[in-house]
Design an enzyme around this catalytic site. Structure first.
Site: not given
Length: 559
Positions: A28, A81, A171, A286, A361, A430, A434, A471-472, A501
């Site tokens: 991730d 994700s 973000d 989301r 996750k 991930d 963050h 996934d990113h 991300h």
């Protein structure tokens, strides 16, 4: 076509044998970017991933994990994700949350749907409350969608509107909250000039107020509840701009963690608590960080914290956040209907499946992978294992997270030979990325790499096949950059940390002793993305993918 009418039988692949154990490893937040000191994957010791990259070139490549490749509106939209795992599991690209909301707002259909009609019943006598992330990050919500909804709701009869804001800084850049609040206040002033009583009623930082996920820490939701519903918070201000500016003056203040505040009138009374007869909309498209609040707003029977008051309201989500729980039961925009996922096909074709991650996750390798569907397709064929995540701390405190435990569960599942597919998500890159803590993210990447080695060693022992992908992006670039790629500095001359991300591609590697000779990545799918991975995995199990799936990334070349 109902599921009973679908032909689930997959054709056998003419050149790829069945019966090999396939490990699917999703790292991730693990993108590919130029090596420098802010690329934590590059700085970390990651010998396992390095060896995959430096191995046979035809068995390692990059795929797209953002924008249109995962169903988002534009290629300026970073992946996440949820959409990433949807694409990995579904094998096709579906219009996703943000895009569905954009279409519904642009066409005006949002105001004709059952969800809006349901909340509209409160407009004559009650207040419309809008709760969500105030940001243009495009991962959970978007400011322009809030602006359109404010305009549309007021044109469709809303006379009183209260906005309960959650500041971002995750973000988007930390500190950008002030500008977003100022923009919103200008819009609300215009509505007031037209006779609509529109104002900001409460706020707080997303990671401290409201937006917890996977029932990790209900006190986060309670802080939001107290401010939004009860009109109670430790900080009271007469203006939201003043609130955010003042709270940001505290040492170590950060948009993500601003304490809850309420807006009060001259007499110190909260201007907009949620009361009987009101309507509430959660703005985020989301799902993951809205489900807990949705439960608190909707469930009569609720024991996670003392709500004190449970107002009789009409509540709708921007979308439905959990299709299995049917939560919320009312929503403004219908979610993508993802059917015939690769997991369901494979189970119908005898592939015994094991999936595992830690709490943060776990839903990604199960619910999102399976097309926003909870539970098993066939309990006799599947086993899903959730390892509890650390709670009550930020992830940089223990950056190794549960990578070792996930890897050991996967190893045991592989060596048991009870499963044909063993699927995991390693969250470290991930979740720690963050936090913006570069040193901790380096430790996180090393821990994830160690976990990959444990899984690949087990695949070696059973003569199996591995697929390692992501996934990113996130951990591969931890600094904001200017247009020429140089790090941006703040007023003090320090680098501006990037907590979000990225738009970077992600790697995919295949291998293992069970991989048939002559298998290699094709050269004729240069724009391959995460949705191409499902057909690839189906091939490695010895099957051809359904004809409407995105094409496989591999071919078999006769030696």
């Amino acid at each position: 076509m109902g599921s009973s009418e679908i032909s689930w039988k997959l054709a056998d692949h003419p050149k790829l044998p069945k019966g090999k154990t396939v490990a699917v490893v999703v790292l991730d937040g693990w993108g590919e970017a130029s090596p420098d000191q802010y690329n934590c994957i590059h700085v970390a010791q990651t010998p396992t991933m390095d060896s995959l990259k430096q191995g046979a070139l035809e068995r390692w490549r990059l795929v797209k994990a953002h924008g249109k490749a995962v169903g988002l509106p534009t290629d300026d939209d970073m992946g996440n994700s949820e959409v990433g795992h949807n694409a990995l599991g579904a094998g096709r690209i579906y219009a996703q949350g943000a895009q569905l909301v954009d279409l519904a707002l642009a066409s005006g259909k949002i105001y004709e749907g059952e969800g809006f009609k349901y909340i509209k019943e409160c407009f004559d006598h009650g207040t419309l409350h809008l709760i969500g992330l105030l940001s243009d990050g495009g991962v959970h919500s978007r400011l322009d969608q809030l602006q359109l909804l404010l305009k549309g709701a007021s044109e469709n009869g809303a006379k009183r509107i209260c906005v309960h804001i959650l500041t971002d800084g995750r973000d988007v850049l930390d500190g950008s909250s002030v500008g977003f609040v100022e923009t919103l206040e200008k819009d609300l002033l215009k509505l007031r000039e037209k006779g609509v009583d529109a104002k900001i009623a409460s706020g707080g930082g997303r990671m401290y107020v409201t937006m917890d996920r996977y029932e990790n820490d209900w006190s986060v939701v309670k802080r939001g509840w107290d401010a939004q519903v009860l009109g109670e918070a430790p900080h009271k201000f007469q203006s939201a701009v003043e609130a955010v500016k003042k709270l940001r003056e505290e040492p170590k203040a950060n948009d993500q963690y601003l304490p809850p505040f309420v807006i009060v009138d001259e007499s110190g009374k909260a201007v907009g608590p949620i009361v009987d007869g009101d309507a509430v909309v959660t703005l985020n498209f989301r799902a993951d960080r809205m489900v807990m609040l949705a439960k608190a707003l909707e469930y009569e029977d609720f024991d996670k914290f003392d709500r004190v008051r449970f107002p009789k309201i009409r509540y709708a989500g921007m979308l439905q956040y959990d299709g299995e729980l049917k939560l919320p039961s009312h929503y403004l925009v219908s979610p993508p209907e993802i059917e015939r996922t690769s997991g369901e096909y494979l189970v119908h074709n005898g592939i015994r499946t094991f999936a595992c991650s830690e709490t943060v996750k776990f839903g990604h390798v199960t619910f999102f992978w399976n097309g926003n569907r909870s539970g098993y397709f066939d309990p006799s064929m599947e086993e899903y294992v959730e390892i509890p995540s650390d709670s009550g701390i930020t992830f940089n405190v223990k950056p190794k997270m549960k990578a070792l435990e996930i890897a050991e569960k996967a190893r045991d599942a592989i060596l048991s030979r009870k499963f044909d597919q063993v699927r995991v998500n390693l969250p470290n890159g991930d979740m720690v990325g963050h936090t913006g803590d570069i040193e901790a993210t380096i430790v996180a990447c090393k821990a994830a790499d160690n976990a990959v080695k444990i899984i690949l060693d087990a695949i070696e022992q059973v003569g199996g096949i591995y697929v390692v992908t992501a996934d990113h992006g996130n951990a591969e670039d931890m600094v904001k950059r200017n247009k020429s790629g140089q790090p941006l500095l703040d007023k003090k001359g320090d680098i501006q940390i990037l907590t979000s991300h990225t738009l970077q591609p992600v790697p995919i590697a295949i291998g293992g002793p069970g991989l048939a000779p002559g298998v290699r990545f094709r050269n004729d799918v240069p724009d391959g993305g995460l949705a191409n991975v499902a057909a690839t995995v189906m091939n490695l199990h010895g099957f051809e993918a359904p004809s409407d799936y995105k094409p496989t990334l591999i071919e078999v070349v006769d030696n």
